[in-house]
Design an enzyme around this catalytic site. Structure first.
Site, PDB file in Angstrom:
ATOM      1  N   GLU A  42       0.855  -1.188   0.000  1.00  0.00           N
ATOM      2  CA  GLU A  42       0.000   0.000   0.000  1.00  0.00           C
ATOM      3  C   GLU A  42       0.890   1.236   0.000  1.00  0.00           C
ATOM      4  O   GLU A  42       1.771   1.389   0.851  1.00  0.00           O
ATOM      5  CB  GLU A  42      -0.913  -0.007   1.243  1.00  0.00           C
ATOM      6  CG  GLU A  42      -1.858   1.180   1.263  1.00  0.00           C
ATOM      7  CD  GLU A  42      -3.154   0.921   2.028  1.00  0.00           C
ATOM      8  OE1 GLU A  42      -3.439  -0.230   2.380  1.00  0.00           O
ATOM      9  OE2 GLU A  42      -3.902   1.899   2.254  1.00  0.00           O
ATOM     10  N   ARG A  43       0.666   2.093  -0.985  1.00  0.00           N
ATOM     11  CA  ARG A  43       1.480   3.315  -1.147  1.00  0.00           C
ATOM     12  C   ARG A  43       2.962   2.990  -1.333  1.00  0.00           C
ATOM     13  O   ARG A  43       3.832   3.698  -0.827  1.00  0.00           O
ATOM     14  CB  ARG A  43       1.312   4.283   0.026  1.00  0.00           C
ATOM     15  CG  ARG A  43      -0.115   4.505   0.495  1.00  0.00           C
ATOM     16  CD  ARG A  43      -0.981   5.115  -0.534  1.00  0.00           C
ATOM     17  NE  ARG A  43      -2.362   5.212  -0.061  1.00  0.00           N
ATOM     18  CZ  ARG A  43      -3.392   5.483  -0.868  1.00  0.00           C
ATOM     19  NH1 ARG A  43      -3.218   5.674  -2.160  1.00  0.00           N
ATOM     20  NH2 ARG A  43      -4.604   5.579  -0.373  1.00  0.00           N
ATOM     21  N   LYS A  88      -3.595  -0.043  14.070  1.00  0.00           N
ATOM     22  CA  LYS A  88      -4.483   0.988  13.508  1.00  0.00           C
ATOM     23  C   LYS A  88      -5.905   0.515  13.815  1.00  0.00           C
ATOM     24  O   LYS A  88      -6.308  -0.558  13.354  1.00  0.00           O
ATOM     25  CB  LYS A  88      -4.271   1.092  12.002  1.00  0.00           C
ATOM     26  CG  LYS A  88      -5.278   1.961  11.263  1.00  0.00           C
ATOM     27  CD  LYS A  88      -4.928   2.050   9.768  1.00  0.00           C
ATOM     28  CE  LYS A  88      -5.941   2.886   9.003  1.00  0.00           C
ATOM     29  NZ  LYS A  88      -5.589   3.001   7.574  1.00  0.00           N
ATOM     30  N   GLU A 108     -10.538   4.646   9.242  1.00  0.00           N
ATOM     31  CA  GLU A 108     -10.708   4.295   7.829  1.00  0.00           C
ATOM     32  C   GLU A 108     -11.282   2.888   7.654  1.00  0.00           C
ATOM     33  O   GLU A 108     -10.802   2.085   6.856  1.00  0.00           O
ATOM     34  CB  GLU A 108      -9.375   4.439   7.086  1.00  0.00           C
ATOM     35  CG  GLU A 108      -8.835   5.867   7.172  1.00  0.00           C
ATOM     36  CD  GLU A 108      -7.574   6.118   6.363  1.00  0.00           C
ATOM     37  OE1 GLU A 108      -6.797   5.182   6.171  1.00  0.00           O
ATOM     38  OE2 GLU A 108      -7.376   7.273   5.934  1.00  0.00           O
ATOM     39  N   ARG A 164      -1.606   3.768  17.033  1.00  0.00           N
ATOM     40  CA  ARG A 164      -1.662   4.944  16.148  1.00  0.00           C
ATOM     41  C   ARG A 164      -2.817   5.868  16.541  1.00  0.00           C
ATOM     42  O   ARG A 164      -3.928   5.408  16.828  1.00  0.00           O
ATOM     43  CB  ARG A 164      -1.822   4.521  14.689  1.00  0.00           C
ATOM     44  CG  ARG A 164      -0.646   3.717  14.191  1.00  0.00           C
ATOM     45  CD  ARG A 164      -0.866   3.284  12.764  1.00  0.00           C
ATOM     46  NE  ARG A 164      -0.407   4.231  11.781  1.00  0.00           N
ATOM     47  CZ  ARG A 164      -1.088   4.559  10.687  1.00  0.00           C
ATOM     48  NH1 ARG A 164      -2.298   4.072  10.467  1.00  0.00           N
ATOM     49  NH2 ARG A 164      -0.573   5.380   9.799  1.00  0.00           N
ATOM     50  N   ARG A 196     -11.736  17.261  10.610  1.00  0.00           N
ATOM     51  CA  ARG A 196     -10.906  16.055  10.791  1.00  0.00           C
ATOM     52  C   ARG A 196      -9.620  16.375  11.567  1.00  0.00           C
ATOM     53  O   ARG A 196      -9.125  15.528  12.304  1.00  0.00           O
ATOM     54  CB  ARG A 196     -10.576  15.495   9.407  1.00  0.00           C
ATOM     55  CG  ARG A 196      -9.510  14.445   9.415  1.00  0.00           C
ATOM     56  CD  ARG A 196      -9.455  13.779   8.061  1.00  0.00           C
ATOM     57  NE  ARG A 196      -8.209  13.052   7.890  1.00  0.00           N
ATOM     58  CZ  ARG A 196      -7.875  12.432   6.772  1.00  0.00           C
ATOM     59  NH1 ARG A 196      -8.700  12.458   5.727  1.00  0.00           N
ATOM     60  NH2 ARG A 196      -6.738  11.784   6.667  1.00  0.00           N
ATOM     61  N   LYS A 242       0.956  10.975  13.720  1.00  0.00           N
ATOM     62  CA  LYS A 242       1.417  11.526  12.431  1.00  0.00           C
ATOM     63  C   LYS A 242       1.866  12.962  12.643  1.00  0.00           C
ATOM     64  O   LYS A 242       1.281  13.684  13.457  1.00  0.00           O
ATOM     65  CB  LYS A 242       0.310  11.468  11.384  1.00  0.00           C
ATOM     66  CG  LYS A 242       0.091  10.072  10.816  1.00  0.00           C
ATOM     67  CD  LYS A 242      -0.809  10.061   9.584  1.00  0.00           C
ATOM     68  CE  LYS A 242      -1.018   8.621   9.106  1.00  0.00           C
ATOM     69  NZ  LYS A 242      -1.850   8.524   7.881  1.00  0.00           N
ATOM     70  N   ASP A 268      -2.877  14.205   7.200  1.00  0.00           N
ATOM     71  CA  ASP A 268      -2.382  12.941   6.661  1.00  0.00           C
ATOM     72  C   ASP A 268      -1.200  13.149   5.727  1.00  0.00           C
ATOM     73  O   ASP A 268      -1.373  13.111   4.508  1.00  0.00           O
ATOM     74  CB  ASP A 268      -3.537  12.247   5.903  1.00  0.00           C
ATOM     75  CG  ASP A 268      -3.194  10.827   5.502  1.00  0.00           C
ATOM     76  OD1 ASP A 268      -2.154  10.332   5.937  1.00  0.00           O
ATOM     77  OD2 ASP A 268      -3.977  10.223   4.750  1.00  0.00           O
ATOM     78  N   GLU A 317       3.818   9.380  -0.579  1.00  0.00           N
ATOM     79  CA  GLU A 317       2.420   9.203  -0.979  1.00  0.00           C
ATOM     80  C   GLU A 317       1.809  10.483  -1.551  1.00  0.00           C
ATOM     81  O   GLU A 317       1.223  10.478  -2.631  1.00  0.00           O
ATOM     82  CB  GLU A 317       1.605   8.722   0.224  1.00  0.00           C
ATOM     83  CG  GLU A 317       0.126   8.638  -0.054  1.00  0.00           C
ATOM     84  CD  GLU A 317      -0.704   8.221   1.153  1.00  0.00           C
ATOM     85  OE1 GLU A 317      -0.111   7.908   2.210  1.00  0.00           O
ATOM     86  OE2 GLU A 317      -1.939   8.209   1.037  1.00  0.00           O
ATOM     87  N   GLU A 375       5.900  21.988  -3.181  1.00  0.00           N
ATOM     88  CA  GLU A 375       4.783  22.653  -2.512  1.00  0.00           C
ATOM     89  C   GLU A 375       4.252  23.792  -3.391  1.00  0.00           C
ATOM     90  O   GLU A 375       3.038  23.981  -3.523  1.00  0.00           O
ATOM     91  CB  GLU A 375       5.257  23.209  -1.175  1.00  0.00           C
ATOM     92  CG  GLU A 375       4.192  23.960  -0.401  1.00  0.00           C
ATOM     93  CD  GLU A 375       4.732  24.573   0.900  1.00  0.00           C
ATOM     94  OE1 GLU A 375       5.949  24.839   0.984  1.00  0.00           O
ATOM     95  OE2 GLU A 375       3.921  24.790   1.823  1.00  0.00           O
TER      96      GLU A 375
HETATM   97  C1  GCV Z   1      -2.355   2.358   5.365  1.00  0.00           C
HETATM   98  C2  GCV Z   1      -3.651   7.356   4.426  1.00  0.00           C
HETATM   99  C3  GCV Z   1      -3.233   6.464   3.305  1.00  0.00           C
HETATM  100  C4  GCV Z   1      -3.650   5.024   3.546  1.00  0.00           C
HETATM  101  C5  GCV Z   1      -3.057   4.585   4.872  1.00  0.00           C
HETATM  102  C6  GCV Z   1      -3.532   5.542   5.958  1.00  0.00           C
HETATM  103  C7  GCV Z   1      -2.883   5.236   7.279  1.00  0.00           C
HETATM  104  O1  GCV Z   1      -5.020   7.490   4.466  1.00  0.00           O
HETATM  105  O2  GCV Z   1      -3.767   6.949   2.117  1.00  0.00           O
HETATM  106  O3  GCV Z   1      -3.177   4.246   2.493  1.00  0.00           O
HETATM  107  O4  GCV Z   1      -3.410   3.272   5.163  1.00  0.00           O
HETATM  108  O5  GCV Z   1      -3.169   6.850   5.625  1.00  0.00           O
HETATM  109  O6  GCV Z   1      -1.896   5.876   7.581  1.00  0.00           O
HETATM  110  O7  GCV Z   1      -3.364   4.369   7.979  1.00  0.00           O
END
Ligand code: GCV
Length: 837
Positions: free
Chosen positions: A183-184, A303, A307, A340, A357, A381, A386, A414, A531
């Site tokens: 993912e990513r 996590k 989401e 997280r 958010r 984070k 995000d 990402e 940026e």
């Molecule tokens: C792994 C963002 C990313 C998701 C990621 C999420 C996270 O939304 O787009 O791909 O999921 O962050 O950090 O959990």
């Protein structure tokens, strides 16, 4: 005591057998990144001496192996044991072994934690280069540090370098799925998994562990935080143990992400309520089973309630209750639980002006302060949304005095160009780490996450890295500067961006002053450029947030539940997060910080639209209006991106062909795609605001000929969505079998021109294109990139340049497109621009 004395050449041959198959001298299959030791040979010749290891152990052997690999034939012997040699030597070992033998070493400077001390010592007439660590891991880090110093051409004849890492948690995270996808991930398939299994061949894992160890990273989470529960099955634990074994000689502890619902999905219980005793017992059993197979297992990342992931809220429980049920059995084994704080509702009501958010993590976790076990670390984070190109430091950093905290960074780009765009992120991370939260006197984020501010036992760093099987790990050699920079900052956040860049260039490419100056400039300016042509003024990246987070897609953030709104309308733009009239987010900071951001005239320009909704005519500190800044910064940023190609080209003689070409190709692509970004964003804001660009650039492209305005044969005009991602909102496509043609009559002056063809490179075919000048074929190319979409849009819009074409008035230029698969050889426009020479 055991003493080995072996001839150097023989030693190099037998070394892997003697020190175990994971030691340094391995066949290399992947890019060695910063571990090539380019200038080491010169220095090393002055260091002809053997290596003595005081004590025993796999990690110590790795350290010696790395020295041998770095120093080559000057490292002639290795003597593991407990006695100092009577000749000049490297002496490696843990403090408890080395300290008592060398009374010359000042006890008060003994290293601690994962720290080391590099010290030259005169002892009974001989000289030792001592590499001593508080632990074996420290010794390994010291060996890497010594080699880096030598490779950077520093004087290593006299040493006194004592380094203690800033924080105990220095982790790497991979978002790898069991099927081998990531993912990513933008550097190929997983080095860990394929076909629901751990890969049989873990060579790349070993090489990755070496890279991580060289930076002092001490644990690696190998699977996606969107965790597959199957990893907790008994049979999976056995294969995880194989990975841990490969990591172990490098001092990297294995960690995994787990799904909170595992007691049900794997354990067969009918609940995963963290307060249910059966659930607690199941976690204990699952964790004990892991430690039986992997005694040095580092712990879990979770996590939850995010989401669409399962979470404690399903049972009316808190994050603390969820974290603690796993933390308790982990603690028995010295394991940690990284929970997280990326918890938010992605079904927010966009009509609600108070919904935000950015508030979520603070609102949810702040009341839980003091309720987490001592081995729980909140993984936060860096910003409240995000991984955007610009965010303020998360207010949560300043709000949990009784919790351990780790900052989550993202090496995988990402939202910052996915390794196709150069975007060196260290300056951004530094801004966050150095940001003073003003919660207890001067309290920059780096001192909070290190645990120092509130005397916390744990804390530190975790970054999403996502290397893959691509030979260059991240898909681009320059992107590796971000991985290097992350590791260096996690070790020592006080290093400057300039220091990190220079180290990385010297180690990766060599010590030529021209190379150092040029690549430093390119890297250090890249975040600002990116940026500027994507999302300035704190508006976010303005990317397609519903798609792959890559190209422009300004509208995609609005009117949905994801909460990445910039709330642009005909009058103004930005999120009102003030305490006065907005969502109240600014009130989550200490009063000193809140005063920086509110009211709008005090807010720094680069976060204005993150904190405030302002009219387009609002005047910035720079003296420009918001709308003119949006226009200007996009033109300036795209212009800066286009200069990177020439800067890099000036280094052709100084860099090996392979890396030179790979980077050049990416930079050429970036120059074209930066213009796609520029045009999409300025056109979108022009359409919405109706305010013209004071410099008359927006909407005026004098050298551009739209494909739909050419003489077409076979090609059909189509509308592109979103419309601002194609020039004039339209393109042409070839939906017939054979080739299609688009012809233009050149009606300018004669001379030398660069011809730029804008087309769309979809990922469902490899169309071919030809450019004809009259009846002469002057160029051909294929749309063979793997961009993240099968549609005509801002992700796929791509530029091909044919430089230095001699044109006469009324020449005919013809593009012939050959479609392939689902890709209809799409064309957007052609630009004819006088050549620079
Ligand atoms: C792994 C963002 C990313 C998701 C990621 C999420 C996270 O939304 O787009 O791909 O999921 O962050 O950090 O959990």
């Amino acid at each position: 005591m055991r003493t080995l004395t072996i001839e150097s050449k023989l030693w190099l041959v037998f070394f892997p057998l003697l020190l175990g198959s994971n030691a340094g001298a391995l066949a290399r299959t992947a890019d060695e990144a910063w571990l090539r030791y380019p200038t080491l040979s010169g220095r090393a010749s002055a260091l002809a001496h053997p290596i003595t290891i005081i004590g025993k152990g796999e990690i110590l052997n790795t350290a010696a192996g790395e020295l041998i690999q770095g120093l080559g034939e000057s490292a002639t012997e290795v003597s593991p044991g407990a006695v100092l040699p009577n000749h000049d030597a490297f002496v490696l070992g843990e403090w408890q072994g080395v300290g008592p033998l060398l009374t010359e070493l000042d006890r008060s400077r003994a290293p601690s934690g994962d720290g080391f001390w590099l010290k030259t010592v005169q002892h009974k007439g001989v000289k030792y280069w001592v590499i001593v660590g508080a632990s074996a891991r420290g010794v390994l880090y010291g060996a890497f540090r010594f080699l880096a110093l030598a490779a950077e051409d520093k004087d290593v004849s006299t040493l006194d370098d004592r380094e203690i890492p800033a924080a105990p948690i220095r982790w790497a995270s991979q978002w790898d799925n069991l099927d081998g996808s990531i993912e990513r991930g933008y550097g190929g398939r997983s080095i860990f998994f394929e076909g629901a299994q751990v890969r049989p061949d873990l060579t790349r894992v070993r090489e990755y562990a070496r890279l991580l160890a060289s930076l002092g990273i001490n644990a690696c989470v190998i699977n996606n935080v969107n965790a597959d529960p199957r990893l907790l099955k008994p049979e999976a634990v056995t294969s995880l143990a194989r990975v841990a074994e490969v990591f172990r000689p490098w001092g990297v502890r294995l960690a995994i992400s787990v799904d909170l619902s595992s007691p049900m999905s794997v354990g067969g219980l009918n609940t995963f309520d963290p307060l249910n005793p059966e659930v607690a017992a199941w976690w204990r059993m699952a964790i004990d089973r892991i430690y039986q197979a992997i005694p040095d297992f580092a712990g879990f990342v979770v996590k939850a309630d995010s989401e669409g992931r399962s979470g404690p809220s399903q049972y009316g429980r808190t994050a603390a209750e969820a974290a603690n049920v796993m933390a308790r059995p982990l603690a028995v084994h010295d394991g940690v639980m990284l929970y997280r704080t990326f918890v938010y509702n992605h079904h927010l009501d966009w009509r609600d002006a108070k919904a935000d958010r950015a508030r979520a993590a603070y609102d949810y976790f702040h009341p839980l302060d003091g309720r987490f076990e001592a081995n729980v670390v909140l993984q936060i984070k860096y910003g409240p949304i995000d991984f955007q190109v610009r965010e303020p430091a998360s207010p949560l950093f300043g709000a949990m005095p009784h919790a351990n905290e780790a900052i989550e960074l993202q090496v995988t780009q990402e939202y910052t160009g996915q390794q196709r765009h150069l975007c060196f992120l260290v300056p951004m991370w530094k801004e966050i780490l150095d940001f003073d939260m003003h919660v207890k006197g001067e309290t920059p984020v780096k001192t909070i996450v290190s645990g120092a501010v509130w005397g916390r036992p744990l804390g530190g760093y975790n970054a999403v890295i996502n290397v893959g099987l691509d030979p260059s790990w991240l898909g681009s050699p320059l992107a590796m500067a971000n991985l290097y920079g992350y590791g260096r900052l996690a070790w020592n956040p006080d290093l400057s961006s300039e220091e990190i860049v220079e180290e990385w260039i010297r180690l990766t490419f060599g010590a030529s002053p021209k190379l150092i100056a040029t690549v430093s400039r390119m890297l250090l300016s890249s975040w600002h450029s990116y940026e500027s042509y994507t999302g300035p003024l704190g508006a976010g990246t303005l990317t397609d947030i519903l798609g792959p987070h890559y190209g422009p897609g300004v509208e995609s953030s609005e009117r949905n539940g994801w909460g990445q709104w910039h709330r642009a309308d005909h009058q103004g733009v930005g999120m009102d997060r003030t305490t006065e009239t907005g969502t109240g987010y600014i009130g989550q900071y200490s009063p000193e910080v809140a005063r920086l951001y509110e009211p709008p005239f005090r807010c720094p320009d680069n976060l204005l639209l993150f904190m405030h909704h302002v009219p387009y005519s609002f005047v910035l500190h720079s003296g420009k209006t918001v709308i003119q800044h949006i226009y200007d910064s996009h033109y300036a940023g795209a212009e800066e991106a286009s200069t990177l190609v020439d800067e890099w080209s000036s280094l052709e003689e100084l860099i090996d062909r392979e890396r030179y070409q790979a980077v050049r190709k990416r930079l050429e692509y970036q120059a074209g795609h930066a213009m796609v970004w520029r045009d999409a964003v300025v056109n979108w804001f022009f359409k919405l605001s109706g305010i013209p660009d004071a410099q008359n650039r927006v909407g005026f492209n004098p050298n551009r000929i739209e494909a739909e305005d050419m003489k077409l044969s076979g090609y059909q005009p189509v509308e592109v969505t979103p419309s601002e991602t194609a020039s004039g909102g339209k393109a042409v496509v070839c939906r017939q079998e054979g080739p299609c043609e688009a012809v233009l009559k050149y009606d300018g002056k004669g001379g030398r021109y660069d011809i730029k063809v804008q087309y769309f490179d979809l990922n469902n075919g490899i169309s071919r294109y030809q450019l004809w000048l009259g009846d002469r074929l002057i160029d051909s190319w294929s749309a063979d990139d793997r961009l993240p979409s099968n549609q005509l849009n801002g992700h796929t819009s791509t530029r091909h340049t044919i430089p230095g074409v001699e044109l006469k008035p009324f020449d005919s230029l013809k593009i012939v497109g050959y479609p392939d698969g689902g890709e209809p050889a799409p064309l957007d426009y052609v630009e004819v621009i006088p050549s620079a020479e």
